[in-house]
Motif scaffolding. Structure first.
Motif, mmCIF file in Angstrom:
data_model
loop_
_atom_site.group_PDB
_atom_site.id
_atom_site.type_symbol
_atom_site.label_atom_id
_atom_site.label_comp_id
_atom_site.label_asym_id
_atom_site.label_seq_id
_atom_site.Cartn_x
_atom_site.Cartn_y
_atom_site.Cartn_z
ATOM 1 N N UNK A 317 13.480 -28.434 23.368
ATOM 2 C CA UNK A 317 14.086 -29.755 24.354
ATOM 3 C C UNK A 317 15.553 -29.743 24.600
ATOM 4 N N UNK A 318 16.323 -29.028 24.034
ATOM 5 C CA UNK A 318 17.573 -28.886 24.395
ATOM 6 C C UNK A 318 17.921 -28.279 25.462
ATOM 7 N N UNK A 319 16.834 -27.623 26.041
ATOM 8 C CA UNK A 319 17.037 -26.623 27.282
ATOM 9 C C UNK A 319 16.206 -27.017 28.235
ATOM 10 N N UNK A 320 15.575 -28.114 28.221
ATOM 11 C CA UNK A 320 14.599 -28.733 29.609
ATOM 12 C C UNK A 320 14.818 -30.000 29.608
ATOM 13 N N UNK A 321 14.897 -30.696 30.767
ATOM 14 C CA UNK A 321 15.027 -32.087 31.018
ATOM 15 C C UNK A 321 13.656 -32.691 30.380
ATOM 16 N N UNK A 322 13.722 -34.072 30.196
ATOM 17 C CA UNK A 322 12.567 -34.693 29.802
ATOM 18 C C UNK A 322 11.273 -34.640 30.692
ATOM 19 N N UNK A 323 10.245 -34.499 30.296
ATOM 20 C CA UNK A 323 8.990 -34.731 31.063
ATOM 21 C C UNK A 323 8.634 -33.123 31.708
ATOM 22 N N UNK A 324 9.293 -32.056 31.338
ATOM 23 C CA UNK A 324 8.985 -30.932 32.056
ATOM 24 C C UNK A 324 7.825 -30.265 31.406
ATOM 25 N N UNK A 325 7.480 -30.410 29.772
ATOM 26 C CA UNK A 325 6.416 -30.018 29.243
ATOM 27 C C UNK A 325 5.613 -31.054 28.424
ATOM 28 N N UNK A 326 4.425 -30.911 28.819
ATOM 29 C CA UNK A 326 3.501 -31.638 27.841
ATOM 30 C C UNK A 326 3.390 -31.774 26.416
ATOM 31 N N UNK A 327 3.584 -32.651 25.780
ATOM 32 C CA UNK A 327 3.843 -32.526 24.472
ATOM 33 C C UNK A 327 2.728 -31.845 23.683
ATOM 34 N N UNK A 328 1.632 -31.985 24.016
ATOM 35 C CA UNK A 328 0.422 -30.997 23.450
ATOM 36 C C UNK A 328 0.573 -29.831 23.580
ATOM 37 N N UNK A 329 0.989 -29.345 25.024
ATOM 38 C CA UNK A 329 1.370 -28.011 25.308
ATOM 39 C C UNK A 329 2.475 -27.409 24.320
#
Length: 443
Positions: A317-329
């Motif tokens: 999460x330090x390397x992506x903006x919020x919302x780019x990866x689904x939490x379950x994924x």
């Protein structure tokens, strides 16, 4: 944002699935800026003890001159140790210590059985480059001795200990043009070492026959640097942990005395699988051995280890903006890669590629599943025969005392078995465990 000219060795914070590959390329953090932006402290979770750190042990040793200061750093490929070594380098340099990381994957052809003598050549080259960068006066006779090794037809002059002692630092200092010419010569020698197997054999014979002279070259270069800077040089050999078992044995076994015969700090990365090789026990008397642990996701009794999961999630999460990866994924990708950052970054890249192909603005669960299937396929094709039963035994509780060392070496090398911290115990890579369940070897 435009990233066409971006250096992939310096990650970005991704703001879309289209550029997530720039956030998760399989390169360690290197620059001070990258460290400040992306580094996450994980050592206490890795070792299970806030006061325990193999990297800090090495860093402290680099500040304490002593006669025996050579390390083997063991660890799984892609577990984060290169980033830690780069961070240690930055810290030592900020204290005025000259440090050179030697990228063996670039300087050598690792798939073609490199020799111990290759490392000795890279060592002298690195020291001479440090001397040039720091403006350290170098003895003329040291450079002439280097030339005598590699200049065809030139008489090989030996330097005696007595001459060394008499001359000391009052010896004639080499002119800058001589330093530059020797550096050019070493560039040629390094090229021969990498691409010319016949010449590499000749060079090995030269260095073996005149090892005492070459050892003196290295000692004099390090002494000249130390006299100018006031601190010893530090050399770090990266990428040697990528060697397979035979290649690593070829370099280190029978040559450990030569590779550990230096008074200034030297760090060799080393394949963790060979820790369980019967010959490795003899290495302890030559090197200080440290192990960089994996981040674990479960304890030896099978219960979850949330602290490990949380650290891996923080790194992503330090390397992506919020919302780019689904939490379950993201949860699935972390849990199924077993604490291996290398594997986690790979599936993140594969999943983001699939999301981009779908013209989606988010990595979803199905993207993660497909990426994990690809990784599992690559990993498990290496499993055959009675290795299935061997792996099943590890998963079902045989985590520590393993008698079949040859199979363990093979599976560690293939990364289907992972070693964890503290008690030094083993577990299956979660994707390997899923594969055995599909085949009926596990319930």
């Amino acid at each position: 944002m435009a990233y066409e000219n971006h250096d992939p060795h310096d990650p970005i914070k991704a703001d879309s699935v289209n550029n997530m590959y720039l956030a998760f390329e399989p390169y360690p953090l290197e620059s001070r800026e990258a460290m400040d932006q992306f580094f996450i402290e994980t050592m206490a979770v890795r070792t299970g003890d806030p006061a325990e750190s193999p990297i800090k042990k090495i860093e402290k040793a680099c500040k304490r001159p002593r006669e025996h200061n050579v390390f083997l750093l063991l660890g799984h490929r892609g577990c984060g140790k290169s980033t830690e070594l780069n961070r240690m380098k930055l810290k030592l340099e900020e204290q005025g210590r000259p440090v050179k990381i030697i990228p063996c994957a670039l300087d050598l052809y690792l798939e073609n059985k490199p020799e111990y003598s290759d490392l000795l050549i890279l060592m002298a080259d690195a020291l001479l480059n440090i001397a040039k960068e720091k403006g350290a006066p170098v003895r003329k006779k040291t450079l002439n001795l280097i030339k005598s090794f590699w200049t065809e037809g030139e008489k090989e002059h030996e330097i005696t200990e007595e001459a060394d002692a008499d001359a000391g630092f009052k010896a004639e200092i080499a002119a800058p043009d001589l330093i530059q010419s020797v550096l050019k010569l070493l560039v040629k020698v390094k090229g021969d070492v990498k691409y010319n197997e016949k010449l590499r054999t000749v060079y090995k014979e030269k260095l073996t026959g005149r090892f005492t002279d070459w050892q003196r070259v290295i000692r004099q270069l390090s002494d000249d640097i130390t006299a100018t800077v006031g601190k010893q040089p530090v050399l770090i050999f990266e990428d040697l942990d990528k060697l397979d078992q035979d290649e690593a044995r070829n370099i280190f076994y029978q040559h450990e005395g030569k590779l550990s015969s230096f008074a200034f700090p030297v760090v060799y990365t080393f394949p963790i699988a060979l820790y369980y090789d019967s010959y490795f026990r003899s290495m302890d008397s030559f090197f200080h051995v440290e192990t960089y642990p994996m981040l674990k996701l479960r304890n030896i009794d099978g219960t979850p280890f949330p602290a490990g999961f949380d650290k891996l999630r923080d790194i992503v999460l330090k390397r992506v903006q919020p919302g780019l990866i689904d939490d379950d994924a993201l949860t699935l990708m972390i849990n199924k890669t077993g604490g291996s950052l290398r594997d986690l970054f790979r599936v993140l890249n594969d999943a983001s590629d699939r999301a981009e192909n779908r013209e989606s603005d988010k990595v979803e669960l199905e993207d993660a599943k497909r990426a994990l299937i690809n990784l599992q396929s690559d990993m498990t094709r290496m499993i055959s025969g009675d290795q299935h039963e061997f792996l099943a035994e590890i998963y079902q509780g045989k985590h520590k005392k393993i008698e079949e060392k040859d199979k363990l070496l093979e599976m560690l090398q293939a990364r289907t078995v992972l070693e964890y911290n503290g008690e030094r115990w083993f577990d299956l890579h979660p994707l390997a465990a899923d594969y055995l369940k599909e085949l009926g070897y596990l319930p």
